[in-house]
Design an enzyme around this catalytic site. Structure first.
Site, PDB file in Angstrom:
ATOM      1  N   SER A 117       0.682  -1.255   0.055  1.00  0.00           N
ATOM      2  CA  SER A 117       0.086  -0.143   0.173  1.00  0.00           C
ATOM      3  C   SER A 117       0.778   1.208  -0.048  1.00  0.00           C
ATOM      4  O   SER A 117       2.030   1.105   0.351  1.00  0.00           O
ATOM      5  CB  SER A 117      -0.747  -0.125   1.307  1.00  0.00           C
ATOM      6  OG  SER A 117      -1.614   1.294   1.668  1.00  0.00           O
ATOM      7  N   TYR A 141      -1.466   0.481  10.415  1.00  0.00           N
ATOM      8  CA  TYR A 141      -1.722  -0.280   9.139  1.00  0.00           C
ATOM      9  C   TYR A 141      -0.472  -0.311   8.358  1.00  0.00           C
ATOM     10  O   TYR A 141      -0.178  -1.170   7.716  1.00  0.00           O
ATOM     11  CB  TYR A 141      -3.159   0.059   8.628  1.00  0.00           C
ATOM     12  CG  TYR A 141      -3.180  -0.206   7.188  1.00  0.00           C
ATOM     13  CD1 TYR A 141      -3.556  -1.465   6.619  1.00  0.00           C
ATOM     14  CD2 TYR A 141      -3.191   0.779   5.915  1.00  0.00           C
ATOM     15  CE1 TYR A 141      -3.637  -1.881   5.627  1.00  0.00           C
ATOM     16  CE2 TYR A 141      -3.252   0.311   4.839  1.00  0.00           C
ATOM     17  CZ  TYR A 141      -3.492  -1.081   4.376  1.00  0.00           C
ATOM     18  OH  TYR A 141      -3.605  -1.468   2.996  1.00  0.00           O
ATOM     19  N   LYS A 145       2.115  -3.245   6.898  1.00  0.00           N
ATOM     20  CA  LYS A 145       2.543  -3.455   5.283  1.00  0.00           C
ATOM     21  C   LYS A 145       4.089  -3.481   5.112  1.00  0.00           C
ATOM     22  O   LYS A 145       4.639  -4.388   4.502  1.00  0.00           O
ATOM     23  CB  LYS A 145       1.764  -2.495   4.292  1.00  0.00           C
ATOM     24  CG  LYS A 145       0.478  -2.880   4.276  1.00  0.00           C
ATOM     25  CD  LYS A 145       0.051  -3.993   3.429  1.00  0.00           C
ATOM     26  CE  LYS A 145      -1.507  -4.346   3.557  1.00  0.00           C
ATOM     27  NZ  LYS A 145      -1.901  -5.560   2.886  1.00  0.00           N
ATOM     28  N   GLY A 284      -4.474  12.401  10.369  1.00  0.00           N
ATOM     29  CA  GLY A 284      -3.773  11.498   9.528  1.00  0.00           C
ATOM     30  C   GLY A 284      -3.805  11.309   7.794  1.00  0.00           C
ATOM     31  O   GLY A 284      -3.197  10.694   7.167  1.00  0.00           O
TER      32      GLY A 284
END
Ligand code: UDP
Length: 322
Positions: A117, A141, A145, A284
Site C-alpha cells: 500500500s 496499518y 505492510k 492522518g
C-alpha cells in the site's frame, strides 16, 4: 500453472481471480469469509474456506495443491481502526503473513505477489511519490505492510522466494464486465460512501477537510481501477517468475482528483444529487497523495487503462444503483 489466492473472495482479490481464470490459470481461493463474499467467487476457481491464523487450515490447503505462486490479499485495511486496535492488525496482517511464508517454505512454493500500500510512505515529502520515497508510515496499518515488505525482502535474500510487493494507491471501481457485485459492508473509503449517498442509503456524507492547500481545499488522491490492478498482478507474476525475482512498485495513475471533484463527477454520472457537508479534517490524512508511475511502466510495461474517474464511477454505479 496453479495459483493460490489468499483473500480471493475480497474486493481486490476477487478481481484478480477473474483475471487469472481468464488466462486459464488454475486458481484456488483460500478465504475465511470474514469480509470476503461467496458471491464474489468465480465458478472456475476452487474454493476452500480457512484462516491464515490457523496453521491446520494453511497446511491443509498447501498439502492439497502443488502451487506455483501465492497471491496474498488477506489483510485488515482500515488505518483508523489500526490505531485503536494495533494487536488485531499485528495478528492478522503480520503474523498471518509470516505464517504464509512459513507454509510456502515448507511446501516449496517459491513465488508470492503481495498487496502492499502507499501507506508505507506516510507523509509525502514530495509529489509524485516514487518508490524511492522514504518509508515512514504514519498509521499502524501502513507499518504492518512495511514489516511484511521487509520480511519478503529477507526471504528473497535468503534465496527462499521471488516476490512482488505492489503498492496500491486508492483502489476503486468494479469489474467492467459486471462480474463482481459483492459490496463492502460499512465502508470507510470515499468512493463507496459517495455511492451510498447517491443511491439514498445515506442521507448525506462528510467531506473531511476543505482548508487544505489544494485548489478547492479538499484532499487529492490517485484512484486506480481494480481491473487495472488485476492486470498488473498478472504481469507481476510473469515478471518475477520470468527470471526477475523481485519487484517493488507503485500501482496508480499519476493523476490526482480532489474529494470535491470526485463528488461532482459522481453527481453527473449518477444523475443524483449528492448531499455533503464540510467537516473537520480526518486525522492522518495528507493533503495530496499522487504516485510516480515510471517503475511499473519500465518493469512491467503496465499503465492504467480504465482509471479515469468517470470510468471508475460508472463501474461502481452499476453495483450501487437501486
Ligand atoms: N473522505 C471524505 N469523506 C469520507 C471518506 C473519505 O472526505 O466519507 C476523504 C478522505 O479524507 C481522503 C479521501 O477522501 O482525503 C480518500 O479517503 P479514503 O478513505 O477513500 O482513502 P485514503 O486516501 O485515506 O486511503
Amino acid at each position: 500453472m496453479r495459483a493460490l489466492v489468499i483473500g480471493g473472495a475480497g474486493y481486490i482479490g476477487s478481481h484478480v481471480v477473474l483475471a487469472l481464470c481468464d488466462r486459464n490459470i488454475e486458481v484456488t481461493v483460500f478465504d475465511n469469509l470474514s469480509t470476503g463474499k461467496r458471491e464474489n467467487l468465480d465458478e472456475r476457481a476452487h474454493f476452500t474456506r480457512g484462516d491464515i491464523l490457523l496453521q491446520t487450515d494453511l497446511e491443509r490447503v498447501f498439502q492439497a495443491g502443488k502451487f506455483d505462486i501465492v497471491f496474498h490479499f488477506a489483510a485488515l485495511k482500515a488505518p483508523e481502526e489500526s490505531m485503536l486496535l494495533p494487536g488485531k492488525y499485528a495478528r492478522n496482517n503480520i503474523t498471518g503473513s509470516l505464517s504464509i511464508l512459513d507454509a510456502m517454505d515448507k511446501y516449496n512454493v517459491r513465488n508470492i505477489v503481495f498487496s502492499s500500500s502507499c501507506a508505507v510512505y506516510g507523509e509525502s515529502r514530495y509529489i509524485p511519490i516514487d518508490e524511492k520515497h522514504p518509508l515512514k508510515p504514519i498509521n499502524y496499518y501502513g507499518y504492518t505492510k512495511l514489516v511484511i515488505e521487509e520480511n519478503l525482502s529477507w526471504y528473497a535474500r535468503l534465496g527462499k522466494i521471488n516476490y512482488a510487493a505492489l503498492r496500491y494507491f486508492n483502489a476503486a471501481g468494479y469489474d467492467l464486465d459486471g462480474r463482481i457485485r459483492g459490496r463492502e459492508q460499512n465502508p470507510t473509503n470515499l468512493l463507496p460512501i459517495i455511492m451510498e449517498t447517491a443511491n439514498g442509503e445515506r442521507p448525506s456524507m462528510e467531506v473531511f477537510g476543505t482548508d487544505y492547500e489544494t485548489e478547492d481545499g479538499s484532499c487529492i488522491r490517485d484512484y486506480i481501477h481494480v481491473n487495472d490492478l488485476a492486470e498488473a498482478h498478472f504481469q507481476a507474476m510473469q515478471y518475477i517468475m520470468g527470471g526477475q525475482k523481485t519487484l517493488i512498485t507503485n500501482l496508480a495513475t499519476g493523476k490526482g482528483y480532489s474529494v470535491l471533484e470526485v463528488i461532482e463527477s459522481a453527481a453527473k454520472i449518477t444523475g443524483r444529487a449528492i448531499a455533503y457537508h464540510r467537516a473537520d479534517r480526518r486525522e492522518g490524512d495528507p493533503a495530496v497523495v499522487v504516485a510516480g508511475t515510471d517503475r511499473a511502466l519500465e518493469t512491467l510495461g503496465w499503465q492504467a487503462k480504465y482509471s479515469d474517474i468517470d470510468t471508475i464511477l460508472k463501474s461502481m454505479w452499476k453495483v450501487y444503483k437501486h
